[in-house]
Design an enzyme around this catalytic site. Structure first.
Site, PDB file in Angstrom:
ATOM      1  N   GLU A  41      37.112  34.283  41.902  1.00 34.61           N
ATOM      2  CA  GLU A  41      36.062  35.313  41.981  1.00 34.61           C
ATOM      3  C   GLU A  41      36.417  36.353  40.929  1.00 34.61           C
ATOM      4  O   GLU A  41      37.383  37.096  41.077  1.00 34.61           O
ATOM      5  CB  GLU A  41      36.050  35.931  43.386  1.00 34.61           C
ATOM      6  N   ARG A  45      34.740  44.580  38.096  1.00 40.95           N
ATOM      7  CA  ARG A  45      35.478  45.844  37.976  1.00 40.95           C
ATOM      8  C   ARG A  45      35.975  46.051  36.557  1.00 40.95           C
ATOM      9  O   ARG A  45      36.495  47.107  36.224  1.00 40.95           O
ATOM     10  CB  ARG A  45      36.683  45.849  38.928  1.00 40.95           C
ATOM     11  N   THR A  69      32.416  41.983  43.377  1.00 40.57           N
ATOM     12  CA  THR A  69      32.086  43.412  43.215  1.00 40.57           C
ATOM     13  C   THR A  69      30.747  43.564  42.471  1.00 40.57           C
ATOM     14  O   THR A  69      30.616  44.361  41.546  1.00 40.57           O
ATOM     15  CB  THR A  69      33.234  44.187  42.495  1.00 40.57           C
ATOM     16  N   LYS A 129      31.135  38.551  53.570  1.00 38.76           N
ATOM     17  CA  LYS A 129      32.472  39.043  53.297  1.00 38.76           C
ATOM     18  C   LYS A 129      32.779  40.048  54.409  1.00 38.76           C
ATOM     19  O   LYS A 129      31.904  40.838  54.775  1.00 38.76           O
ATOM     20  CB  LYS A 129      32.487  39.712  51.925  1.00 38.76           C
TER      21      LYS A 129
HETATM   22  C1  3PG Z   1      38.102  42.638  47.243  1.00 35.00           C
HETATM   23  O1  3PG Z   1      37.354  43.098  46.406  1.00 35.00           O
HETATM   24  O2  3PG Z   1      37.882  41.545  47.784  1.00 35.00           O
HETATM   25  C2  3PG Z   1      39.264  43.447  47.700  1.00 35.00           C
HETATM   26  O3  3PG Z   1      39.501  44.524  46.878  1.00 35.00           O
HETATM   27  C3  3PG Z   1      40.468  42.633  47.832  1.00 35.00           C
HETATM   28  O4  3PG Z   1      41.384  43.355  48.545  1.00 35.00           O
HETATM   29  P1  3PG Z   1      42.930  43.141  48.311  1.00 35.00           P
HETATM   30  O5  3PG Z   1      43.237  43.737  46.967  1.00 35.00           O
HETATM   31  O6  3PG Z   1      43.605  43.880  49.436  1.00 35.00           O
HETATM   32  O7  3PG Z   1      43.206  41.668  48.328  1.00 35.00           O
END
Ligand code: 3PG
Length: 213
Positions: A41, A45, A69, A129
């Site tokens: 994925e 960001r 995101t 999610k």
């Molecule tokens: C995401 O976008 O899925 C989360 O930021 C993931 O969280 P993590 O960094 O605690 O794995």
């Protein structure tokens, strides 16, 4: 269950990635794949996300490539146009869900409360999610949240605080399709080119999941 959902279920772990440099895209993808996780994925960001998705789609088409995101309809369009097979967001935005449905694009919005869940469910979403999983109360919270809806055939992808120690606790729940997280390939590890370390983390996670079956 659709093809994308079935593939996610098969692998049970989605590496969530924030990547800054195009040169790192293929070595990273190969570390994940060689570690037993041929899926990714790529989160929006970082600026190169659409380009990274496009490159992977061209050079590693055997991988399951998603966009993460996804916060606007423009990003959704970029994800689709560059060949992402699925999209994910931390929250539930009806405008994005509507657009994804129009495009027949497999999209998993983030939910955290019964109200979020019902709003997304009413639009026809049944894979969510669950974010931020650990901070919200983890497995105990997810069990309580999903209890009234089990007859609706819904599935969750918990993310946020998932790691090698707690992933099995989530995967033991029937309503969990897979878990996601950044722990497999942290931004700093990608930037330092620690491909072997990333590969080994994937192997360890994969072996735990295989034992789980
Ligand atoms: C995401 O976008 O899925 C989360 O930021 C993931 O969280 P993590 O960094 O605690 O794995």
């Amino acid at each position: 269950m659709g093809i994308i959902e079935a593939k996610i279920k098969e692998h049970k772990i989605i590496p969530v990635i924030a990547i800054e440099k195009m040169d790192d895209v293929l070595p990273l993808a190969d570390s994940l794949t060689e570690g037993g996780l041929p899926l990714i994925e790529i989160t929006f960001r970082t600026k190169i996300a659409p380009e990274a998705i496009k490159l992977l789609q061209k050079e590693r088409p055997e991988m399951l490539i998603g966009a993460g995101t996804v916060l606007t309809n423009d990003e959704l369009e970029l994800a689709i146009d560059n060949g992402a097979a699925f999209g994910v967001a931390p929250g539930f935005n009806p405008k994005i869900v509507e657009e994804a449905l129009k495009n027949n694009f497999f999209f998993m919005p983030g939910i955290l409360t019964p109200s979020d869940l019902e709003a997304a469910l009413s639009m026809g979403i049944n894979v969510f999610k669950f974010f931020p999983a650990e901070a919200a109360g983890g497995v105990t919270y997810l069990k309580s949240l999903s209890a009234p809806y089990t007859h609706k055939n819904i599935q969750f992808i918990p993310t946020g605080g998932i790691n090698i120690k707690n992933l099995k606790d989530y995967l033991n729940l029937d309503e969990v399709l897979a878990v996601g997280g950044t722990w497999l390939a942290k931004k700093a590890e990608i930037e330092s080119g620690l491909w072997e370390m990333i590969l080994e983390k994937c192997q360890t996670a994969k072996s735990l999941v295989s034992l789980n079956n």
